[in-house]
Design a protein around this motif. Structure first.
Motif, PDB file in Angstrom:
ATOM      1  N   VAL A  30       0.837  -1.209   0.000  1.00 33.19           N
ATOM      2  CA  VAL A  30       0.000   0.000   0.000  1.00 33.19           C
ATOM      3  C   VAL A  30       0.869   1.255   0.000  1.00 33.19           C
ATOM      4  N   GLU A  48       3.076   1.832  -3.249  1.00 29.66           N
ATOM      5  CA  GLU A  48       2.324   2.252  -4.440  1.00 29.66           C
ATOM      6  C   GLU A  48       2.335   3.767  -4.597  1.00 29.66           C
ATOM      7  N   GLN A  49       2.664   4.463  -3.527  1.00 22.59           N
ATOM      8  CA  GLN A  49       2.666   5.927  -3.538  1.00 22.59           C
ATOM      9  C   GLN A  49       4.017   6.430  -4.049  1.00 22.59           C
ATOM     10  N   PRO A  64      -9.544   1.921   5.648  1.00 20.62           N
ATOM     11  CA  PRO A  64      -9.223   1.984   4.224  1.00 20.62           C
ATOM     12  C   PRO A  64      -7.763   2.386   3.984  1.00 20.62           C
ATOM     13  N   ASN A  65      -7.198   1.860   2.923  1.00 23.22           N
ATOM     14  CA  ASN A  65      -5.796   2.142   2.605  1.00 23.22           C
ATOM     15  C   ASN A  65      -5.510   3.631   2.515  1.00 23.22           C
ATOM     16  N   ARG A  66      -6.456   4.397   1.981  1.00 23.01           N
ATOM     17  CA  ARG A  66      -6.228   5.841   1.837  1.00 23.01           C
ATOM     18  C   ARG A  66      -6.024   6.505   3.196  1.00 23.01           C
ATOM     19  N   GLU A  67      -6.643   5.952   4.258  1.00 22.11           N
ATOM     20  CA  GLU A  67      -6.450   6.508   5.599  1.00 22.11           C
ATOM     21  C   GLU A  67      -5.053   6.217   6.132  1.00 22.11           C
ATOM     22  N   VAL A 103      -2.326   5.816   4.229  1.00 16.73           N
ATOM     23  CA  VAL A 103      -1.438   6.697   3.462  1.00 16.73           C
ATOM     24  C   VAL A 103      -1.549   8.129   3.978  1.00 16.73           C
ATOM     25  N   ALA A 104      -2.760   8.592   4.208  1.00 16.24           N
ATOM     26  CA  ALA A 104      -2.964   9.958   4.704  1.00 16.24           C
ATOM     27  C   ALA A 104      -2.317  10.145   6.074  1.00 16.24           C
ATOM     28  N   ARG A 162       1.497  10.416   5.698  1.00 15.04           N
ATOM     29  CA  ARG A 162       1.858  11.739   5.175  1.00 15.04           C
ATOM     30  C   ARG A 162       1.666  12.823   6.240  1.00 15.04           C
ATOM     31  N   ARG A 163       0.586  12.722   6.982  1.00 13.56           N
ATOM     32  CA  ARG A 163       0.295  13.717   8.028  1.00 13.56           C
ATOM     33  C   ARG A 163       1.406  13.708   9.081  1.00 13.56           C
TER      34      ARG A 163
END
Length: 124
Positions: free
Chosen positions: A23, A26-27, A110-113, A115-116, A119-120
């Motif tokens: 996950v 992928e970024q 969720p994966n987006r959380e 990643v977020a 980053r945060r």
């Protein structure tokens, strides 16, 4: 900040480690520089790579995420700790916060959380 955001992951579950790595890698702006399976691995990898973020399982061998978080925060003050656990009880969350974790995510978000949050914590 230039270059990829460097991350260390430590979790005793092979599937979780592999999924987290996939996950995050992928970024285009994130690089997983180390993956471990216990608290000792997490500490060693953080000292070696000085990542922006260490993603730690709460309950893993070698003293758990709390031990790893305490050591990483002390030895690598530029590394933020993200607790990642199947347990969302108050005691687990409180022990990680006391140990220095900046944020706590329950496995299954969720994966987006994920990643977020990485980053945060890295300030991006």
């Amino acid at each position: 900040m230039t270059g990829p955001l460097r991350v260390v992951i430590s979790d005793d579950d092979d599937m979780i480690r592999d999924a987290l790595r996939e996950v995050l890698e992928e970024q285009p702006d994130i690089e997983v520089v180390g993956v471990g399976r216990d608290a000792e691995d997490a500490i060693t990898l953080a000292e070696r790579h000085r990542p922006a973020v260490a993603v730690l399982d709460v309950r893993m061998p070698g003293g758990g995420g709390a031990r790893a978080a305490r050591e990483i925060v002390t030895r690598c003050p530029g590394t933020a700790v993200l607790a990642f656990s199947a347990y969302s009880d108050h005691a687990s969350m409180a022990s990680m916060e006391t140990a220095g974790a900046v944020e706590y995510l329950a496995k299954g978000v969720p994966n987006r959380e994920i990643v977020a949050a990485v980053r945060r914590l890295a300030g991006r």
